[in-house]
Scaffold this active site. Structure first.
Site, PDB file in Angstrom:
ATOM      1  N   ARG A  54      48.034  11.713  43.218  1.00 45.66           N
ATOM      2  CA  ARG A  54      46.657  11.090  43.868  1.00 45.66           C
ATOM      3  C   ARG A  54      46.472   9.644  43.816  1.00 45.66           C
ATOM      4  O   ARG A  54      46.101   8.905  44.769  1.00 45.66           O
ATOM      5  CB  ARG A  54      45.477  11.929  43.225  1.00 45.66           C
ATOM      6  N   LYS A  79      64.373  -2.675  30.721  1.00 44.22           N
ATOM      7  CA  LYS A  79      65.356  -3.526  30.087  1.00 44.22           C
ATOM      8  C   LYS A  79      64.723  -4.474  29.105  1.00 44.22           C
ATOM      9  O   LYS A  79      65.067  -5.184  28.304  1.00 44.22           O
ATOM     10  CB  LYS A  79      66.034  -4.519  31.010  1.00 44.22           C
ATOM     11  N   ARG A 115      49.224   1.270  36.690  1.00 43.60           N
ATOM     12  CA  ARG A 115      48.843   2.414  35.780  1.00 43.60           C
ATOM     13  C   ARG A 115      49.919   2.275  34.636  1.00 43.60           C
ATOM     14  O   ARG A 115      51.219   2.279  34.762  1.00 43.60           O
ATOM     15  CB  ARG A 115      49.052   3.959  36.470  1.00 43.60           C
TER      16      ARG A 115
HETATM   17  C1  NCD Z   1      43.401  11.801  36.100  1.00 46.76           C
HETATM   18  C2  NCD Z   1      44.218  10.482  35.306  1.00 46.76           C
HETATM   19  O1  NCD Z   1      45.345  10.261  35.462  1.00 46.76           O
HETATM   20  O2  NCD Z   1      43.583  10.191  34.145  1.00 46.76           O
HETATM   21  N1  NCD Z   1      44.040  11.843  37.389  1.00 46.76           N
HETATM   22  C3  NCD Z   1      43.641  11.108  38.466  1.00 46.76           C
HETATM   23  O3  NCD Z   1      44.119  10.027  38.335  1.00 46.76           O
HETATM   24  N2  NCD Z   1      43.446  11.693  39.418  1.00 46.76           N
HETATM   25  C4  NCD Z   1      43.234  12.812  35.070  1.00 46.76           C
HETATM   26  C5  NCD Z   1      44.259  13.477  34.625  1.00 46.76           C
HETATM   27  O4  NCD Z   1      45.413  13.284  34.592  1.00 46.76           O
HETATM   28  O5  NCD Z   1      43.961  14.541  34.012  1.00 46.76           O
END
Ligand code: NCD
Length: 304
Positions: free
Chosen positions: A51, A80, A101
């Site tokens: 998502r 690397k 992320r």
């Molecule tokens: C969440 C996350 O990545 O923290 N997911 C998301 O971004 N919608 C929740 C999860 O992974 O449980």
């Protein structure tokens, strides 16, 4: 240069303006179709995602911009040995904005200090997830018509669930918010969230082990997945993973206008039999995520 690393990087007025913009985009999508023409978003994802990454990417595409990036650390130069800071400097040469992320807490902050373009934290370890919180706030405000004067139940893995930490930070700003923390003893909210947010601001909350006990008083129920990837020990995960499973039976004592949210992905903590209940909002929430990210990208790029 504005970044979004923590939900506290945004004032309450800015959050409300993002919500208003997202609502306007939903009503008039054509108006926004070229707002980010010739702008590029880079999605740097060192951890799995469906998502968050795809909603960032579709948000930028719907604004007329384009997207580059990677979706696993193994296919980037981090394999690397490149640092997050060097990657962020490099990507600043190619893109106009970064969504990152990372499994390590603080990595997007480090990236923001090295980047010359805005960096958005798309989830850092078990720490924060501010754009999920914006998604949650847009959903709650659309479904309930308000963000204050509510009892919010947070259920599941409150220790490692980063979405919960950011959501507590944001909702704590609103009048009349009360939290009920529903978790196993081992997965209660971290001390820093209790001390720095809840106690410091005098926010009423209580802890319980029982979802059934909390159910009748809740206006919002925020379910979460037990965060398997953050456990040191698989046996602990297996012991705790089925602590809470929301079923139609458990909803019998719930308010008629309860809103059930979940950041998703769901494993088994909400039975699929609940999906048909009009109180289930988690797929609406996914859609809200795209629109609020469109609003956020425009804000950080200074597009009016
Ligand atoms: C969440 C996350 O990545 O923290 N997911 C998301 O971004 N919608 C929740 C999860 O992974 O449980």
């Amino acid at each position: 240069m504005r970044h979004l690393i923590d939900i506290h990087d945004l004032s309450t007025a800015e959050i409300e303006s993002l919500i208003a913009t997202a609502n306007d985009i939903m009503a008039n999508p054509d108006k926004y179709a070229e707002k980010c023409k010739r702008k590029k978003l880079a999605t740097l994802f060192y951890e799995p995602s469906t998502r968050t990454r795809l909603s960032f990417e579709s948000a930028m595409l719907e604004l007329g911009g384009s997207v580059i990036g990677f979706s696993e650390a193994a296919s980037s130069s981090s394999a690397k040995g490149e640092s997050v800071a060097d990657t962020a400097r490099t990507v600043s040469c190619f893109a106009d904005i970064i969504a990152m992320r990372h499994p390590k807490e603080g990595a997007p902050l480090v990236a923001s200090m090295a980047a010359s373009i805005p960096v958005i934290n798309a989830g850092d370890g078990g720490h924060n997830h501010p754009t999920q919180t914006l998604t949650d706030l847009l959903t709650i405000s659309r479904v309930k018509g308000r963000l204050g004067n509510m009892t919010v139940g947070l259920c599941g893995d409150l220790m490692f669930g980063r979405t919960v930490h950011s959501l507590i930070g944001a909702l704590s700003r609103y009048e009349g918010i009360r939290f009920v923390m529903i978790s196993p003893e081992e997965l209660t909210i971290p001390d820093y969230v209790q001390q720095d947010i809840l106690q410091k601001n005098g926010i009423p909350y209580r802890e319980t082990r029982s979802l059934e006990e909390a159910m009748p008083e809740l206006d919002v129920l925020y379910m979460t997945r037990v965060q398997r990837e953050r456990f040191f020990n698989e046996a602990d995960y297996i012991r705790l993973k089925d602590s809470y499973i929301l079923t139609p039976e458990k909803l019998r004592t719930a308010k008629e206008d309860l809103a059930i949210l979940h950041p998703l992905p769901r494993v088994n903590e909400i039975s699929t039999a609940v999906d048909a209940d009009p109180r289930a909002c988690y797929f609406k929430q996914v859609l809200c995520g795209k629109y609020i990210r469109m609003a956020l990208i425009m804000m950080l790029l200074g597009v009016d």
